[in-house]
Design a protein around this motif. Structure first.
Motif, short mmCIF file in Angstrom:
data_model
loop_
_atom_site.label_atom_id
_atom_site.label_comp_id
_atom_site.label_asym_id
_atom_site.label_seq_id
_atom_site.Cartn_x
_atom_site.Cartn_y
_atom_site.Cartn_z
N GLN A 98 -10.12 2.30 -6.56
CA GLN A 98 -10.69 0.96 -6.45
C GLN A 98 -10.85 0.56 -4.99
O GLN A 98 -11.85 -0.08 -4.60
N LEU A 99 -9.90 0.95 -4.16
CA LEU A 99 -9.99 0.66 -2.73
C LEU A 99 -11.15 1.43 -2.10
O LEU A 99 -11.89 0.89 -1.26
N LEU A 100 -11.31 2.71 -2.50
CA LEU A 100 -12.44 3.48 -1.99
C LEU A 100 -13.76 2.87 -2.42
O LEU A 100 -14.73 2.81 -1.65
N GLY A 101 -13.83 2.39 -3.68
CA GLY A 101 -15.05 1.75 -4.16
C GLY A 101 -15.36 0.48 -3.40
O GLY A 101 -16.54 0.14 -3.19
N PHE A 102 -14.34 -0.25 -2.97
CA PHE A 102 -14.56 -1.48 -2.19
C PHE A 102 -15.28 -1.18 -0.88
O PHE A 102 -16.08 -1.99 -0.40
N PHE A 103 -15.00 -0.01 -0.30
CA PHE A 103 -15.66 0.39 0.94
C PHE A 103 -16.91 1.24 0.69
O PHE A 103 -17.46 1.82 1.63
N GLY A 104 -17.34 1.34 -0.56
CA GLY A 104 -18.54 2.08 -0.88
C GLY A 104 -18.36 3.58 -0.91
O GLY A 104 -19.35 4.33 -0.84
N LEU A 105 -17.15 4.05 -1.03
CA LEU A 105 -16.88 5.49 -1.07
C LEU A 105 -16.65 5.94 -2.51
O LEU A 105 -16.14 5.18 -3.34
N PRO A 106 -17.02 7.18 -2.84
CA PRO A 106 -16.83 7.67 -4.21
C PRO A 106 -15.35 7.91 -4.52
O PRO A 106 -14.56 8.24 -3.64
N GLY A 107 -14.99 7.73 -5.78
CA GLY A 107 -13.62 7.99 -6.21
C GLY A 107 -13.28 9.46 -6.14
O GLY A 107 -14.15 10.33 -6.22
N GLN A 108 -12.00 9.74 -5.98
CA GLN A 108 -11.53 11.11 -5.85
C GLN A 108 -10.67 11.49 -7.06
O GLN A 108 -10.01 10.64 -7.66
N PRO A 109 -10.66 12.79 -7.41
CA PRO A 109 -9.83 13.20 -8.56
C PRO A 109 -8.34 13.19 -8.28
O PRO A 109 -7.54 13.16 -9.21
N TRP A 110 -7.94 13.25 -7.01
CA TRP A 110 -6.55 13.22 -6.60
C TRP A 110 -5.68 14.20 -7.38
O TRP A 110 -5.67 15.38 -7.10
N LEU A 111 -4.96 13.70 -8.40
CA LEU A 111 -4.03 14.56 -9.14
C LEU A 111 -4.68 15.33 -10.28
O LEU A 111 -4.08 16.28 -10.81
N SER A 112 -5.87 14.96 -10.67
CA SER A 112 -6.50 15.60 -11.83
C SER A 112 -7.25 16.87 -11.48
O SER A 112 -7.63 17.63 -12.37
N SER A 113 -7.47 17.13 -10.22
CA SER A 113 -8.21 18.32 -9.81
C SER A 113 -7.23 19.40 -9.32
O SER A 113 -6.34 19.11 -8.52
N PRO A 114 -7.40 20.65 -9.77
CA PRO A 114 -6.53 21.73 -9.29
C PRO A 114 -6.64 21.96 -7.79
O PRO A 114 -5.69 22.46 -7.17
N GLU A 115 -7.77 21.60 -7.20
CA GLU A 115 -7.96 21.82 -5.75
C GLU A 115 -7.23 20.79 -4.90
O GLU A 115 -6.89 21.07 -3.75
N THR A 116 -7.01 19.60 -5.41
CA THR A 116 -6.44 18.52 -4.59
C THR A 116 -5.04 18.08 -5.03
O THR A 116 -4.39 17.33 -4.30
N ALA A 117 -4.58 18.54 -6.19
CA ALA A 117 -3.32 18.01 -6.74
C ALA A 117 -2.12 18.30 -5.84
O ALA A 117 -1.33 17.40 -5.53
#
Length: 317
Positions: free
Chosen positions: A162-181
């Protein structure tokens, strides 16, 4: 014999006194060794707590124990170790994730911890309030921290996206992606445990004498030169202690990883470290022999890392 030599002999005999026997001799011996006698019960108790689990785990690692530790098992020698060390699907990737998590978290925590400790070193207005705020992450338990960040980083309702969306940035998968978890959880660990490093380093800084820094200042050294050539070398014993404590703790991190990703470190084992791997073998598959072999190997890795750090410290003296 002269009177002088006779007097010396008499004084020497009087100084020795009668030989003590029985309870008096034991009392004197106990008084001479009182520091060891007082510490002995605690040392024996801690020794038993360490030696017995290690010996039992080592024994299980040499058997085909499974299903229940009370069930009958056969001695199979080093077969479990052979199976583990040739497992390129789960064991070696878990080793890689463990070292990636440990080295990454430790490096960031040491740099951030030193920077914050240097900022808090000198008195300033509101110093006590800032110190309290910095220590707040240490108040919560790791499981609570993991659940909190799991909600914050939720891709749909989490505050982070939600904070990224406030600045116009796309959301990130964070914990749901094997590459970024795993990287995401690394920064969660940094958030919680950097204050501990700050405490250790700040204690070391406050114990330093001001004279070397003042001498370097008089000689015209810049702030960076004073830190790099004066403060940091004097701080090395404290830095080594911080590295040992946090390095060992990061190596065996379990709660944050399990609280956020669950069994197996996620659907694709993306955050499965050695602790998560051994836990799954023990409580999910009940393969106690193989799990014990993993734990013994993990223990050897921790001991080797401790030896390398302390050996390097001795080599630099």
């Amino acid at each position: 014999m002269t009177a002088r030599s006779t007097d010396t002999t008499q004084r020497g005999s009087a100084g020795k006194g009668p030989k003590k026997t029985g309870w008096q001799a034991y009392s004197d011996w106990a008084n001479d060794h009182r520091k060891w006698l007082f510490a002995a019960p605690a040392m024996v108790f801690v020794g038993i707590l360490i030696v017995f689990p290690l010996a039992w785990t080592l024994y299980l690692s040499l058997t085909d124990a499974s299903g229940s530790v009370r069930a009958e098992s056969d001695f199979i020698g080093l077969e479990n170790y052979t199976e583990v060390l040739t497992d390129t699907q789960r064991f070696w990737p878990a080793v890689g994730r463990t070292f990636y998590f440990t080295i990454g978290a430790l490096a960031i925590q040491m740099v951030l911890g030193m920077c914050i400790a240097l900022l808090l070193w000198r008195p300033f207005k509101g110093e006590k309030f800032v110190r309290v705020v910095i220590l707040l992450p240490l108040v919560a338990t790791p499981v609570a921290v993991g659940m909190m960040w799991r909600l914050i980083l939720d891709p749909n309702i989490g505050f982070a996206n939600q904070l990224l969306g406030f600045f116009g940035l796309p959301g990130q998968p964070w914990l749901s992606s094997p590459e970024t978890a795993l990287t995401t959880l690394l920064f969660v660990d940094v958030w919680q445990w950097t204050p501990m490093v700050v405490l250790i380093l700040l204690a070391g800084l406050t114990s330093l004498s001001d004279e070397p820094d003042e001498a370097a200042r008089i000689d015209g050294a810049t702030a960076w030169q004073r830190f790099w050539y004066v403060t940091l070398p004097l701080m090395m014993p404290t830095v080594i202690v911080a590295v040992l404590l946090r390095g060992i703790d990061a190596l065996k991190t379990f709660d944050i990883l399990y609280a956020t990703k669950g069994k197996g470190g996620g659907s694709f084992n993306e955050v499965e470290t050695l602790n998560i791997y051994a836990y799954g073998l023990s409580f999910d598959y009940m393969d106690y022999g193989v799990a014990s072999a993993v734990l013994i190997l993990f223990f050897m890795i921790i001991v080797a890392c401790m030896w390398l750090v302390t050996f390097r410290r001795k080599g630099n003296k």
